[in-house]
Design an enzyme around this catalytic site. Structure first.
Site, PDB file in Angstrom:
ATOM      1  N   TYR A  33     -27.096   1.533  43.475  1.00  0.00           N
ATOM      2  CA  TYR A  33     -27.052   2.202  44.771  1.00  0.00           C
ATOM      3  C   TYR A  33     -25.629   2.325  45.277  1.00  0.00           C
ATOM      4  O   TYR A  33     -24.690   1.755  44.716  1.00  0.00           O
ATOM      5  CB  TYR A  33     -27.887   1.429  45.797  1.00  0.00           C
ATOM      6  CG  TYR A  33     -27.237   0.145  46.294  1.00  0.00           C
ATOM      7  CD1 TYR A  33     -26.629   0.095  47.543  1.00  0.00           C
ATOM      8  CD2 TYR A  33     -27.226  -1.006  45.516  1.00  0.00           C
ATOM      9  CE1 TYR A  33     -26.049  -1.078  48.023  1.00  0.00           C
ATOM     10  CE2 TYR A  33     -26.651  -2.180  45.977  1.00  0.00           C
ATOM     11  CZ  TYR A  33     -26.057  -2.209  47.232  1.00  0.00           C
ATOM     12  OH  TYR A  33     -25.476  -3.367  47.684  1.00  0.00           O
ATOM     13  N   LYS A 145     -23.025  -2.060  41.047  1.00  0.00           N
ATOM     14  CA  LYS A 145     -23.706  -2.136  42.338  1.00  0.00           C
ATOM     15  C   LYS A 145     -25.214  -1.975  42.123  1.00  0.00           C
ATOM     16  O   LYS A 145     -25.811  -0.939  42.433  1.00  0.00           O
ATOM     17  CB  LYS A 145     -23.157  -1.070  43.292  1.00  0.00           C
ATOM     18  CG  LYS A 145     -23.407  -1.349  44.765  1.00  0.00           C
ATOM     19  CD  LYS A 145     -22.590  -0.401  45.619  1.00  0.00           C
ATOM     20  CE  LYS A 145     -22.870  -0.567  47.099  1.00  0.00           C
ATOM     21  NZ  LYS A 145     -22.389  -1.846  47.651  1.00  0.00           N
ATOM     22  N   GLU A 177     -16.145 -12.923  46.287  1.00  0.00           N
ATOM     23  CA  GLU A 177     -16.331 -11.929  47.346  1.00  0.00           C
ATOM     24  C   GLU A 177     -17.370 -12.465  48.315  1.00  0.00           C
ATOM     25  O   GLU A 177     -17.808 -13.607  48.205  1.00  0.00           O
ATOM     26  CB  GLU A 177     -16.784 -10.590  46.757  1.00  0.00           C
ATOM     27  CG  GLU A 177     -18.075 -10.677  45.946  1.00  0.00           C
ATOM     28  CD  GLU A 177     -18.458  -9.372  45.278  1.00  0.00           C
ATOM     29  OE1 GLU A 177     -17.850  -8.330  45.587  1.00  0.00           O
ATOM     30  OE2 GLU A 177     -19.381  -9.393  44.442  1.00  0.00           O
ATOM     31  N   LEU A 201     -17.488  -6.633  43.243  1.00  0.00           N
ATOM     32  CA  LEU A 201     -17.691  -5.200  43.334  1.00  0.00           C
ATOM     33  C   LEU A 201     -16.408  -4.584  43.877  1.00  0.00           C
ATOM     34  O   LEU A 201     -15.907  -5.041  44.911  1.00  0.00           O
ATOM     35  CB  LEU A 201     -18.852  -4.876  44.281  1.00  0.00           C
ATOM     36  CG  LEU A 201     -19.137  -3.384  44.422  1.00  0.00           C
ATOM     37  CD1 LEU A 201     -19.822  -2.851  43.178  1.00  0.00           C
ATOM     38  CD2 LEU A 201     -19.981  -3.112  45.660  1.00  0.00           C
TER      39      LEU A 201
END
Length: 282
Positions: A33, A145, A177, A201
């Site tokens: 996505y 993702k 992250e 990401l």
């Protein structure tokens, strides 16, 4: 209408949309996505998000049955169908609809394209947030993702229970992250942000932050940093599509940051101007 959904050419209110039970998303979360925001019915950084979307799909060998330009046109057309020009714009592709089987279905099964719009504004960057830290137990392909977000869901729940807004993941002492965003630090006038390897990401907002730092001659160090460095940083910056540059005031109940407000304000102002300029009424 306030919100709008799309599934393989069919449109409808999100509350009324349905999908086949054999869509592989139901059994395997088999898809990828991306998401961004619109203002004045203009979608921010769409080219960059579409590029990442197709890259994620390619890494999972999902063949999107549209070109990049076709996907962009479908999304841009949808944004104009809703009442508000300020929208959260989300889209995903799943590997297709077939009887449950771990192996991929054949090429004759096309991938499914989903799009979701709902009214939402970008976040106020002047507000500081509280963070917690959690061991990063996700898989080793965080650069894709994917729809497999259960670790982030669990982290979000722990974050809410702690009365905070985001969780910072770490593998051992290395910070990776956040559950829904990237995290960077400012120390001695240098922006330090994790390298865009398979453990994070590569955020679009992160890339824009780096670009603004270079514009203002703020050195950028794209190397891994530790939990100790995070806690001792002059500023802790969280970036995502909806919050371009928000700083933290607390991590695990301990005060952090607040030592380089001038640099942060300069970056926040520039990022907001960029967003407003790119999303001017056409």
């Amino acid at each position: 209408m306030e919100n709008l959904g799309y599934y393989n050419g069919k449109y409808g209110l999100l509350e009324e949309m349905t999908i086949p039970m054999n869509d592989r998303v139901c059994y395997f979360g088999d898809g990828v996505y991306d998401a961004t925001y619109s203002r004045n019915y203009v979608i921010f950084a769409l080219d960059e998000h579409i590029e990442r979307f197709f890259n994620s799909a390619g890494l999972l060998k999902i063949k999107i049955p549209y070109t990049k330009e076709q996907v962009k046109e479908i999304i841009k057309d949808m944004v104009k169908k809703v009442d508000s020009g300020e929208q959260f714009v989300y889209w995903q592709v799943t590997r297709g609809t077939a009887m449950r089987n771990h192996a991929f279905p054949g090429d004759e099964v096309p991938a499914n394209l989903w799009i979701m719009l709902k009214p939402l504004k970008i976040k106020d960057m002047s507000q500081k947030i509280k963070l917690i830290t959690l061991e990063d137990t996700r898989f080793l392909h965080c650069n894709i993702k994917t729809l497999n977000l259960l670790p982030s869901v669990m982290a979000a729940q722990k974050t809410e229970e702690a009365g905070c807004q985001e969780a910072v993941f770490h593998r051992g002492t290395r910070v990776t992250e956040c559950a829904h965003s990237n995290v960077s630090i400012l120390k001695d006038g240098i922006l330090k942000t994790a390298p865009a390897d398979n453990l994070i990401l590569p955020g679009i907002a992160r890339a824009h932050l780096i670009k603004m730092c270079k514009l203002f001659s703020i050195p950028v160090d794209e190397t891994a940093f530790t939990l100790k460095e995070l806690m001792e940083a002059d500023e802790v910056i969280v970036t995502s599509s909806g919050q371009f540059c928000i700083t933290a005031c607390e991590i695990d109940g301990k005060p952090v940051g607040g030592k380089a407000p001038e640099i942060v304000k300069k970056l926040q102002d520039a990022l907001l101007v960029e967003f407003l300029e790119e999303t001017k009424a056409e």
